[in-house]
Design an enzyme around this catalytic site. Structure first.
Site, PDB file in Angstrom:
ATOM      1  N   GLY A 157      25.110-133.920  14.469  1.00 18.53           N
ATOM      2  CA  GLY A 157      25.764-135.220  14.582  1.00 18.53           C
ATOM      3  C   GLY A 157      27.218-135.092  14.178  1.00 18.53           C
ATOM      4  O   GLY A 157      27.586-134.181  13.420  1.00 18.53           O
ATOM      5  N   CYS A 200      21.832-149.325   7.673  1.00 20.79           N
ATOM      6  CA  CYS A 200      20.551-148.661   7.388  1.00 20.79           C
ATOM      7  C   CYS A 200      19.767-149.396   6.306  1.00 20.79           C
ATOM      8  O   CYS A 200      18.575-149.178   6.153  1.00 20.79           O
ATOM      9  CB  CYS A 200      20.767-147.202   7.001  1.00 20.79           C
ATOM     10  SG  CYS A 200      21.976-146.964   5.715  1.00 20.79           S
TER      11      CYS A 200
END
Lengths: 273, 427
Positions: free
Chosen positions: B193, B56
């Site tokens: 998630g 990320c």
């Protein structure tokens, strides 16, 4: 009957010592915002505690009539509430506002003179002392609610804007500030109500002892109504968070504005108004 | 970070949190399934080895390649992912480090010295995953480089205090939620998630007394495992939306390629909370939550960048450990560079001499067969002459190879020599 009795040097000296200690506490509190290292927690508590102790001795010797003594009493209540709320919040955020405010109030008290106002007949009466103490406590709690609300809005703004600077780091969590605002309002209303009732009782018992001006009456009732409204929206209407904070700030602002307006139309330090 | 060498060498080309904002990094991020294709494209442009590290915070191509056109291929590949191309293309957001700087860069990355959260340990696993995902295309030099990078990361974490304390995005999420709610015990959280990050962050919340009520995921099996461990209930994503009306914290970390928590799905539901604060922690990349949701008054939305900023503040004391960590990185860079510089030079020189000597011997033998009249002394002279000639011919290449090795450019030159003289590529 004493008339414009000169205040003793001890009282002034004690106030000056309290002022210095509050000033030092303010400087320590604001230091992190000026890029200095935060002072040790023991100092940020011990110094206002010492100031409050000196201040208690000074206030106990005051005749609680007139602007100066009223402001001094209000400042003492504010400092004591600040110390209590720091325990509740586990942080020193309230002092960011309360410490300078208390310092300013003591300074103003000294400037306006600590000698009692025009009439002091009955001023040592327990009902009267209780009336002043409870009214000052009610106002101080209202000020504390205002401070909690202001801190809430500042922290809210930082959290919404995703800024993680000094305010985010040093200010307490939102819900704790909201809780402090609620507690201050809920405790402040009965204190002020009792203060007003005691004034009425005192008036009935010692009619003619102390002159109550219309402005005093108007402001006292207006403050009581505003505080009552703030409590009502919180407790009955279940306002919370940002809306409740805005209501507290608006209420306190209105009380302050009305006070200033009345004071400007009726200048003089004989009475607190 | 550039040295200006133009021959085959180690390069790193990429973007990171310092050079590109989150929305750009999101576009450059490569899922594991995209790595082989991306590397194949760069290698088709002339790179002899490649590893793609995509997290990320960064998308970096580690290559053994010439400056051009492999680097051009990387910029082109990244540029295609931009919706509006700036004047400089993708390179406007990126950087290139070469040779020794590239090695040092990877070592700093794997040590956590280059992370937003100084010393964070997650990067170590991400470097390992990147290496493994690119194993088929890495080549011997990058294999060695990534292997040693993991070793350097471990050394820094065990020999210095760079990894001390908690400073992850997950723990930062807990800190931010704490600034909203104060005491987190008894608060309700739903998790969207079921990846490692979701599990890590959910565990952090659970450790603070937060009640994990739901774990929602596209595939239920993994969600069920986390839900069972943390005491929640596994549901599908669609079943999770109504719970935005009651939860205190929503932790989002799905692998969806686009926002799943949209205004259409939860806007009305959150609006019905009557001002009750909702803290949304979006740890996904790309982001799971439509930023418009943050416009709702009592919604506090934080993405990876926000949380990493918070965590970075908590790592101030780790800064004292930077000098010690940098020393390890420098020492290890020296070691790698010594290896890389001398990589195969001696065996190559030996092999080259042996080959040339074979040629020389064969040719001398052929010539001497035709010159029967020569005396043994003359034959010896011819033999000696051929050897002297060979030595003269090989002197300059040998010196050049040794010098290149000393300067850390041996690998590129060796490959050229091996190509020129038809030898096998170095192992």
């Amino acid at each position: 009957m004493s008339w414009a009795r000169p205040v003793s040097g001890v009282i002034v000296t004690l106030h000056l010592v309290a002022l210095a200690l509050y000033g030092l506490a303010t400087a320590l509190t604001l230091a992190p915002f000026m890029g200095f290292r935060p002072a040790p927690r023991v100092l940020t508590i011990a110094i206002p505690c010492a100031g409050a102790a000196v201040h208690v001795v000074a206030v106990s010797q005051l005749t609680l009539v007139g602007l100066g003594p009223a402001l001094s009493m209000l400042a003492l209540c504010l400092v004591l509430l600040q110390l209590a709320s720091e325990r509740l919040l586990r942080g020193s955020a309230v002092s960011f506002f309360a410490a300078p405010l208390a310092t300013g109030l003591v300074g103003l008290a000294l400037l306006s003179g600590l000698a009692p106002g025009a009439e002091t007949v009955g001023a040592r009466n327990t009902w009267f002392v209780l009336h002043v103490a409870l009214s000052a406590l009610g106002l101080a709690l209202m000020a504390l609610a205002f401070i909690a609300a202001a801190l809430y809005l500042l922290q809210f703004r930082e959290l919404k804007a995703r800024r993680f600077g000094q305010i985010f780091q040093l200010f307490p969590p939102l819900e704790r500030l909201d809780q402090l605002n609620r507690v201050a309002l809920v405790a402040g209303f009965p204190a002020l109500t009792l203060g007003v009732l005691l004034a009425l009782g005192y008036g009935a018992q010692f009619s003619g002892g102390l002159h109550v001006a219309k402005a005093q009456l108007v402001w006292g009732i207006f403050t009581w109504v505003v505080l009552g409204w703030a409590v009502w929206v919180r407790v009955v209407r279940h306002w919370a968070g940002r809306r409740a904070a805005l209501a507290s700030i608006a209420g306190f602002g209105a009380v302050l504005l009305v006070y200033v307006a009345l004071k400007l139309t009726q200048p003089g330090a004989e009475r607190f108004l | 970070m550039t040295t200006g060498h133009m021959e085959m060498g180690i390069k790193v080309v990429g973007v990171n949190h310092r050079t590109a904002p989150l929305d750009v990094r999101e576009r450059f991020a490569h899922g594991a399934h995209e790595v082989p294709g991306a590397l194949a494209r760069v290698m088709a442009a002339g790179a002899s080895g490649g590893v793609l590290l995509s997290t990320c915070n960064r998308t970096e191509f580690y290559l053994v390649a010439d400056d051009e056109p492999a680097l051009e291929a990387v910029w082109s590949l990244l540029g295609e992912r931009l919706s509006s191309t700036p004047s400089g293309g993708a390179r406007e957001y990126g950087y290139i480090a070469r040779d020794r700087d590239a090695v040092r860069h990877l070592y700093r990355v794997s040590s956590g010295l280059d992370s937003i959260i100084l010393g964070e340990s997650q990067i170590q696993g991400q470097v390992r995953e990147a290496w493994e995902a690119s194993r088929a295309q890495a080549g011997p030099v990058l294999h060695r480089l990534f292997q040693t990078a993991l070793h350097v990361g471990s050394r820094v974490r065990t020999e210095t205090g760079l990894g001390m304390g908690t400073a992850s995005a997950a723990s930062a999420g807990v800190a931010v939620a704490g600034k909203i709610f104060g005491d987190l015990a008894g608060r309700r959280a739903l998790i969207l998630g079921a990846g490692d990050m979701a599990e890590l962050a959910a565990t952090c919340l659970s450790d603070q007394g937060v009640q994990i009520t739901l774990v929602a995921n596209r595939t239920q099996e993994r969600a069920r495992a986390i839900a069972e461990r943390l005491g929640g209930k596994a549901v599908s994503l669609d079943e999770a939306w109504p719970h935005f009306a009651t939860t205190d914290i929503a932790l989002c970390s799905t692998a969806a390629p686009h926002a799943v928590v949209t205004w259409e799905r939860v806007g009305t539901i959150i609006g019905a909370r009557r001002g009750k604060p909702l803290c949304i922690l979006d740890l996904a990349m790309p982001r799971d939550v439509d930023p418009a949701i943050a416009q709702l008054e009592n919604v506090f939305l934080y993405d990876v960048d926000d949380l990493q900023t918070v965590a970075a503040q908590a790592t101030a004391r780790r800064r004292d450990e930077i000098p010690a960590a940098e020393r390890i990185v420098e020492d290890e860079t020296d070691l790698f560079w010594a290896w890389y510089g001398g990589l195969g030079v001696v065996p190559t020189i030996k092999e080259l001499r042996a080959r040339m000597d074979d040629v020389r011997a064969t040719e001398v033998e052929r010539v001497l067969r035709q010159l029967d009249h020569l005396s043994p002394a003359d034959r010896a002279q011819v033999e000696q002459f051929s050897q002297a000639l060979l030595n003269k011919f090989l002197h300059q290449p040998t010196i050049a190879l040794k010098k290149a090795a000393e300067e850390g450019r041996g690998y590129g030159l060796l490959e050229a020599v091996r190509r020129l003289f038809g030898m096998e590529p170095p192992a």
